[in-house]
Design an enzyme around this catalytic site. Structure first.
Site, PDB file in Angstrom:
ATOM      1  N   ASN A 111       0.681  -0.744  -0.129  1.00  0.00           N
ATOM      2  CA  ASN A 111       0.462   0.063  -0.025  1.00  0.00           C
ATOM      3  C   ASN A 111       0.861   1.440   0.142  1.00  0.00           C
ATOM      4  O   ASN A 111       2.341   0.894   0.874  1.00  0.00           O
ATOM      5  CB  ASN A 111      -1.184  -0.472   1.373  1.00  0.00           C
ATOM      6  CG  ASN A 111      -1.897   1.183   1.294  1.00  0.00           C
ATOM      7  OD1 ASN A 111      -2.722   1.075   0.647  1.00  0.00           O
ATOM      8  ND2 ASN A 111      -2.012   1.905   2.528  1.00  0.00           N
ATOM      9  N   HIS A 113       0.637   5.373   0.996  1.00  0.00           N
ATOM     10  CA  HIS A 113      -0.565   5.882   1.860  1.00  0.00           C
ATOM     11  C   HIS A 113       0.481   6.997   2.121  1.00  0.00           C
ATOM     12  O   HIS A 113       1.382   7.884   1.978  1.00  0.00           O
ATOM     13  CB  HIS A 113       0.440   5.027   3.781  1.00  0.00           C
ATOM     14  CG  HIS A 113      -0.876   6.228   4.636  1.00  0.00           C
ATOM     15  ND1 HIS A 113      -2.193   6.172   4.650  1.00  0.00           N
ATOM     16  CD2 HIS A 113      -0.549   7.493   5.610  1.00  0.00           C
ATOM     17  CE1 HIS A 113      -2.510   6.751   5.799  1.00  0.00           C
ATOM     18  NE2 HIS A 113      -1.404   7.797   6.035  1.00  0.00           N
ATOM     19  N   SER A 140       4.252   6.979   2.166  1.00  0.00           N
ATOM     20  CA  SER A 140       5.465   5.727   3.127  1.00  0.00           C
ATOM     21  C   SER A 140       4.608   4.255   1.852  1.00  0.00           C
ATOM     22  O   SER A 140       3.569   4.554   1.486  1.00  0.00           O
ATOM     23  CB  SER A 140       4.979   5.486   4.183  1.00  0.00           C
ATOM     24  OG  SER A 140       5.233   6.828   5.562  1.00  0.00           O
ATOM     25  N   LEU A 148      -5.273  -1.376  10.421  1.00  0.00           N
ATOM     26  CA  LEU A 148      -4.966  -0.136   9.381  1.00  0.00           C
ATOM     27  C   LEU A 148      -3.876   0.851   8.746  1.00  0.00           C
ATOM     28  O   LEU A 148      -3.246   1.083  10.192  1.00  0.00           O
ATOM     29  CB  LEU A 148      -5.991   0.776   9.153  1.00  0.00           C
ATOM     30  CG  LEU A 148      -5.787   2.017   8.192  1.00  0.00           C
ATOM     31  CD1 LEU A 148      -6.590   1.465   7.441  1.00  0.00           C
ATOM     32  CD2 LEU A 148      -7.097   2.846   9.038  1.00  0.00           C
ATOM     33  N   ASP A 149      -2.596   0.863   7.625  1.00  0.00           N
ATOM     34  CA  ASP A 149      -1.882   1.208   7.798  1.00  0.00           C
ATOM     35  C   ASP A 149      -0.505   0.705   8.884  1.00  0.00           C
ATOM     36  O   ASP A 149      -0.137   1.903   9.118  1.00  0.00           O
ATOM     37  CB  ASP A 149      -2.195   3.211   7.461  1.00  0.00           C
ATOM     38  CG  ASP A 149      -3.184   2.743   6.811  1.00  0.00           C
ATOM     39  OD1 ASP A 149      -3.120   2.998   5.824  1.00  0.00           O
ATOM     40  OD2 ASP A 149      -3.898   4.501   6.535  1.00  0.00           O
TER      41      ASP A 149
HETATM   42  C1  GRF Z   1      -2.991   8.766  -2.887  1.00  0.00           C
HETATM   43  O1  GRF Z   1      -2.723   9.699  -1.840  1.00  0.00           O
HETATM   44  C2  GRF Z   1      -3.102   7.903  -1.480  1.00  0.00           C
HETATM   45  O2  GRF Z   1      -1.124   7.496  -0.948  1.00  0.00           O
HETATM   46  C3  GRF Z   1      -3.939   7.413  -0.973  1.00  0.00           C
HETATM   47  O3  GRF Z   1      -4.507   7.416  -1.778  1.00  0.00           O
HETATM   48  C4  GRF Z   1      -4.823   8.479  -2.898  1.00  0.00           C
HETATM   49  C5  GRF Z   1      -4.665   7.989  -4.137  1.00  0.00           C
HETATM   50  O4  GRF Z   1      -4.586   8.911  -5.105  1.00  0.00           O
HETATM   51  N1  GRF Z   1      -3.757   5.748  -0.398  1.00  0.00           N
HETATM   52  P1  GRF Z   1      -4.777   8.235  -6.794  1.00  0.00           P
HETATM   53  O5  GRF Z   1      -5.970   7.165  -7.455  1.00  0.00           O
HETATM   54  O6  GRF Z   1      -3.978   7.264  -6.434  1.00  0.00           O
HETATM   55  O7  GRF Z   1      -4.890   9.865  -7.307  1.00  0.00           O
END
Ligand code: GRF
Length: 221
Positions: A111, A113, A140, A148-149
């Site tokens: 993921n 974040h 990250s 979560l995260d």
């Molecule tokens: C990103 O900022 C990511 O870190 C978070 O959600 C956002 C998604 O943006 N998990 P996108 O849909 O890739 O433009």
């Protein structure tokens, strides 16, 4: 494409700019991988259009089609398994995954974040960094666990917060970092440089000193 290419399944819920960064990195030869499917839990989001434009298979599996989260995840798992992904890439995917789901893909779900975890898990990370008067913010990439995260962090990138910054400018800065870092980390994995194991995360054979706090520079290659 040779079948030995790393197979990515990408999960989205919205705009898909990180998906686009991965599509572009593959097209430009910076990432040796193939996206075998893009799955969205929302219909009509722009990320689906991006995938279709790139000729990638798309599937919408939304929660409201199912009686509960368990059934939803079962459908998601069945779909993903049919594409045999090596890695599952969460890119703005706004659903929490259960332990049973995560355990089905051990050390294979990543993921991204928009904060320097463990700071600011969850939502509104830019707002929270500004409210706390932080001078540094960042992104990250971590292994997904049922919390979560909170999974082991693979890589982070930072950016300064300056007095002119607001949520919008910060979001743009963070997106720029994300679009560099995600393809880079996936490429490390594709090259076999990055190893995710139960005993730790290894880059170029070197164990990251302490899972959860390591910050890696993105090196110019
Ligand atoms: C990103 O900022 C990511 O870190 C978070 O959600 C956002 C998604 O943006 N998990 P996108 O849909 O890739 O433009």
């Amino acid at each position: 494409m040779p079948s030995t290419l790393l197979r990515l399944a990408i999960l989205i819920s919205g705009n898909g700019s990180n998906l686009q960064a991965i599509i572009d990195a593959i097209a430009e030869g910076r990432l040796q991988a193939q996206i075998v499917v893009v799955v969205s839990n929302k219909e009509h989001v722009y990320g689906l259009e991006r995938a279709q434009r790139a000729g990638i298979a798309t599937v919408v599996i939304s929660q409201h089609q199912f009686k509960d989260h368990l059934e939803y995840e079962h459908a998601l798992q069945t779909c993903l398994d049919s594409y045999q992904p090596d890695l599952i890439i969460l890119a703005g995917f706004m659903r929490i995954l259960s332990k049973a789901f995560v355990d089905h893909y051990p050390l294979r779900i990543l993921n991204i974040h928009p904060s320097l975890l463990p700071k600011y898990p969850g939502l509104k990370t830019h707002q929270r960094a500004l409210a706390a008067k932080d001078t540094v913010h960042g992104v990250s990439i971590h292994i997904v666990t049922a919390e979560l995260d909170s999974g082991p962090i693979i890589a982070q990138m930072t950016t300064a917060i300056v007095s002119e910054d607001n949520e919008h400018t910060l979001e743009n800065k963070i997106h720029t970092l994300e679009h560099q870092l995600y393809p880079k980390v996936i490429q490390w994995y594709a090259q076999g440089r990055l190893q995710l194991t139960t005993t730790g995360i290894f880059l170029d054979g070197k164990k990251l000193p302490k899972i959860g706090i390591q910050v890696l520079e993105v090196r110019k290659e």
